[in-house]
Write an enzyme that holds these catalytic residues in place. Structure first.
Site, PDB file in Angstrom:
ATOM      1  N   SER A 114       0.853  -1.082   0.132  1.00  0.00           N
ATOM      2  CA  SER A 114      -0.073  -0.042   0.106  1.00  0.00           C
ATOM      3  C   SER A 114       0.896   1.199   0.098  1.00  0.00           C
ATOM      4  CB  SER A 114      -0.880  -0.088   1.263  1.00  0.00           C
ATOM      5  OG  SER A 114      -1.910  -1.006   1.215  1.00  0.00           O
ATOM      6  N   CYS A 115       2.059   1.028  -0.639  1.00  0.00           N
ATOM      7  CA  CYS A 115       2.766   2.565  -0.679  1.00  0.00           C
ATOM      8  C   CYS A 115       2.989   3.181  -2.180  1.00  0.00           C
ATOM      9  CB  CYS A 115       4.350   2.063  -0.386  1.00  0.00           C
ATOM     10  SG  CYS A 115       4.573   1.482   1.357  1.00  0.00           S
TER      11      CYS A 115
END
Length: 291
Positions: A114-115
């Site tokens: 989720s970066c």
């Protein structure tokens, strides 16, 4: 599936008094998303709306653009060594003829955590893969008063949050401020994917007359998901990241942060906010105070 919440024993300390009681917690489990039988990504999510989550994720990755691109989504049986179905693995099958983008292993690793990618590469990636340029013509116009009402509307409909206190939420509103859909999840990016995936399944993409309201901050990833779904306005109760602001400015997304009460910061796309209404209200209030 009844796995949205789970019960756990907790030792409660209040004013020096110690007691034991059951507590309701939000469930968190991994979901593996496969694309045409091949592993693509793993995300930690709250079980429920898994098919919509997978579809929305693939919209943000530039794989799906409409219901016609989707053949079906199924849970994978035999996901464990004993052959039982955990309901934690889904396989998305695209329709014949759908051309798949080059999704590299590097990209998978970053989206799994989720970066997102970093810096200019991220902006370039969204610009080149976006299927729906933000083209609300005429532009959506929102008054500050309407925008100020959205956080309370979001909070009022967070049903699982009321039981657990541990979920993020994302909601779609129309330009008149009417609630269209709301989803909750331990990850705000998953909540947005569930909204976008349901819209794809219902044939409602692009969401060109919609406002996306999210709890928490506005990360680059959430701005990316809004752009990929053709959403013209993203509002958040907390701060945006610098890269989210850059993406909004480049793509024409209206980005609003710190939306709390009657206060808000407009970081990009201010042409969709009726600033003259706010100025008139401020002038009227000043006149009343000095009258």
């Amino acid at each position: 599936m009844g796995r949205v919440t789970e019960r756990r024993k907790v030792i409660r300390i209040r004013d020096g008094r110690v007691s034991t009681r059951p507590d309701t917690l939000v469930a968190e489990e991994p979901l593996e998303i496969r694309l045409n039988g091949k592993p693509l990504a793993i995300t930690m999510r709250t079980p429920g709306d898994d098919f919509a989550l997978a579809a929305g994720f693939l919209v943000s990755e530039g794989v799906l653009a409409g219901a016609a691109d989707l053949q079906n989504i199924v849970y994978c049986a035999g996901a464990t060594q004993d052959g039982s179905n955990t309901y934690n693995v889904v396989d998305v099958r695209t329709a014949p003829g759908v051309v798949l983008p080059d999704i590299t292993l590097e990209r998978n690793v970053y989206t799994t955590s989720s970066c997102g990618l970093c810096g200019k590469a991220s902006l370039d990636a969204v610009r080149t893969t976006a299927r729906f340029p933000i083209a609300d013509a005429p532009p959506v116009r929102l008054t500050p008063e309407l925008l100020s009402s959205l956080p309370d509307r979001l909070r009022e409909d967070q049903r699982v949050f009321d039981r657990t206190g541990g979920l993020h939420a994302a909601a779609l509103f129309d330009e008149e401020g009417r609630l269209v859909d709301i989803r909750e999840d331990v990850g705000r990016h998953n909540a947005v994917d569930k909204l976008v995936g349901r819209a794809l399944q219902q044939g409602d993409l692009p969401l060109s007359r919609s406002v996306l309201m999210v709890s928490g901050r506005a990360s680059f990833e959430l701005a990316q998901k809004a752009v990929m779904a053709g959403i013209p306005v993203l509002a958040a109760v907390s701060a945006p990241s610098s890269l989210a602001v850059d993406l909004a400015a480049e793509t024409g997304l209206t980005l609003i942060g710190f939306l709390r009460g009657s206060s808000m910061n407009v970081y990009a796309g201010e042409h969709r906010v009726a600033l003259e209404a706010a100025a008139a209200a401020a002038a009227a209030e000043a006149a009343t105070q000095h009258g």
